[in-house]
Design an enzyme around this catalytic site. Sequence first.
Site, short mmCIF file in Angstrom:
data_model
loop_
_atom_site.label_atom_id
_atom_site.label_comp_id
_atom_site.label_asym_id
_atom_site.label_seq_id
_atom_site.Cartn_x
_atom_site.Cartn_y
_atom_site.Cartn_z
N ARG A 139 12.58 -5.31 4.45
CA ARG A 139 12.33 -3.71 4.16
C ARG A 139 13.08 -3.46 5.03
NH1 ARG A 139 6.25 -1.39 5.09
NH2 ARG A 139 7.30 -1.93 7.50
N LYS B 74 0.63 -1.16 0.10
CA LYS B 74 -0.23 0.31 0.16
C LYS B 74 0.73 1.78 -0.55
CE LYS B 74 -2.41 -0.75 3.62
NZ LYS B 74 -1.29 -2.41 4.49
N ARG C 22 1.40 -8.35 13.55
CA ARG C 22 0.36 -7.49 13.09
C ARG C 22 -0.72 -7.97 12.16
NH1 ARG C 22 5.05 -4.60 10.60
NH2 ARG C 22 4.13 -3.30 9.69
N ARG D 192 -8.82 1.48 10.19
CA ARG D 192 -7.90 0.01 10.29
C ARG D 192 -8.83 -0.54 11.16
NH1 ARG D 192 -2.45 0.80 9.77
NH2 ARG D 192 -1.17 -1.14 9.46
N ARG E 64 12.41 -0.73 10.53
CA ARG E 64 11.63 -0.39 11.02
C ARG E 64 11.54 -1.45 12.38
NH1 ARG E 64 6.27 0.65 8.51
NH2 ARG E 64 4.76 -0.62 10.33
P1 AMP Z 1 2.05 0.58 9.79
O1 AMP Z 1 2.77 1.51 9.18
O2 AMP Z 1 0.51 0.61 8.63
O3 AMP Z 1 2.45 -0.40 8.92
O4 AMP Z 1 1.35 1.50 11.13
C1 AMP Z 1 2.58 0.56 12.21
C2 AMP Z 1 1.43 0.77 13.67
O5 AMP Z 1 0.82 2.24 13.58
C3 AMP Z 1 0.83 -0.63 13.34
O6 AMP Z 1 1.33 -1.92 13.55
C4 AMP Z 1 -0.56 0.34 14.50
O7 AMP Z 1 0.40 -0.33 15.90
C5 AMP Z 1 0.11 1.71 14.33
N1 AMP Z 1 -1.49 2.20 13.11
C6 AMP Z 1 -1.68 2.61 11.88
N2 AMP Z 1 -3.02 2.47 11.95
C7 AMP Z 1 -3.35 2.87 12.83
C8 AMP Z 1 -4.96 2.88 12.65
N3 AMP Z 1 -5.54 2.90 11.90
N4 AMP Z 1 -5.43 1.93 13.64
C9 AMP Z 1 -4.93 2.13 14.91
N5 AMP Z 1 -3.38 2.02 14.79
C10 AMP Z 1 -2.65 1.98 13.30
#
Ligand code: AMP
Length: 229
Positions: free
Chosen positions: A127, A13, A171, A88, A160
């Site tokens: 990554r 994404k 996750r 989410r 990360r």
């Molecule tokens: P991402 O970069 O999208 O993989 O997000 C990294 C982390 O940020 C996730 O594992 C969650 O802990 C938090 N996070 C990102 N988007 C959301 C969301 N819409 N709702 C809750 N937590 C989020």
Amino acid sequence: MQIVFLGPPGAGKGTQAVMLADKKGFLHLSTGDILRENVKNGTLIGKKAKAFMDKGELVPDNIVIEMMLDTIKNTRSHEDFILDGFPRTVYQANNLDRELNKLKLPIDMVVYFKASIKTVILRLTDRRLCSKCGASYHITNMPPKKQGVCDKCGSELYQRKDDSEKTIKKRLEVYNSQTKELIDYYKSQGILKEVSGDMEASKVYSELSEILTPPFLLQRDASKQKELG
Ligand code: AMP
């Protein structure tokens, strides 16, 4: 135009959103990036969010919803945006729908990136990201020209903390239990499109471009060309 990108972590994404932002001028609103920026800057949101993020759990709805709705309200009315990683949960989606309807900016399309577990685990464990501009690399499939250094801005690459195997598994569990149901939520609204996130980035981009093309992106291409002279 308002677009939501939906799919498991590692489905591509973010990569596609960055490409669309570069090539087509979309505003890329990534919840994860905004949260990480808050953590880096030690804001109140960052302090509240950090522990959840480190464990691979979702940050509580109330924090994320307020943060993202504020971000959307601060975009300029003519700007087309991609929401990457938000919503989410169904609760977040309901709140987003309500607010976007108030702003008369309803979601036009939700793109679901369907990807196998094997693909996403391989992608996330290898990554690497740029510490400055956020560009994403993969140590075997999309390596930088110089190891550990960003092609775009020359800054250092990092892994990360939540891209460890244990946290990736968490996750994915969270995605399956709390986010996946959004596929049906948006399908029932008739705005869901699917792309295969298993393919390499350039192929996914071609598929996406086709989905987004008529007549919208053709017009966008023309105005972008004009802008670039
Ligand atoms: P991402 O970069 O999208 O993989 O997000 C990294 C982390 O940020 C996730 O594992 C969650 O802990 C938090 N996070 C990102 N988007 C959301 C969301 N819409 N709702 C809750 N937590 C989020």
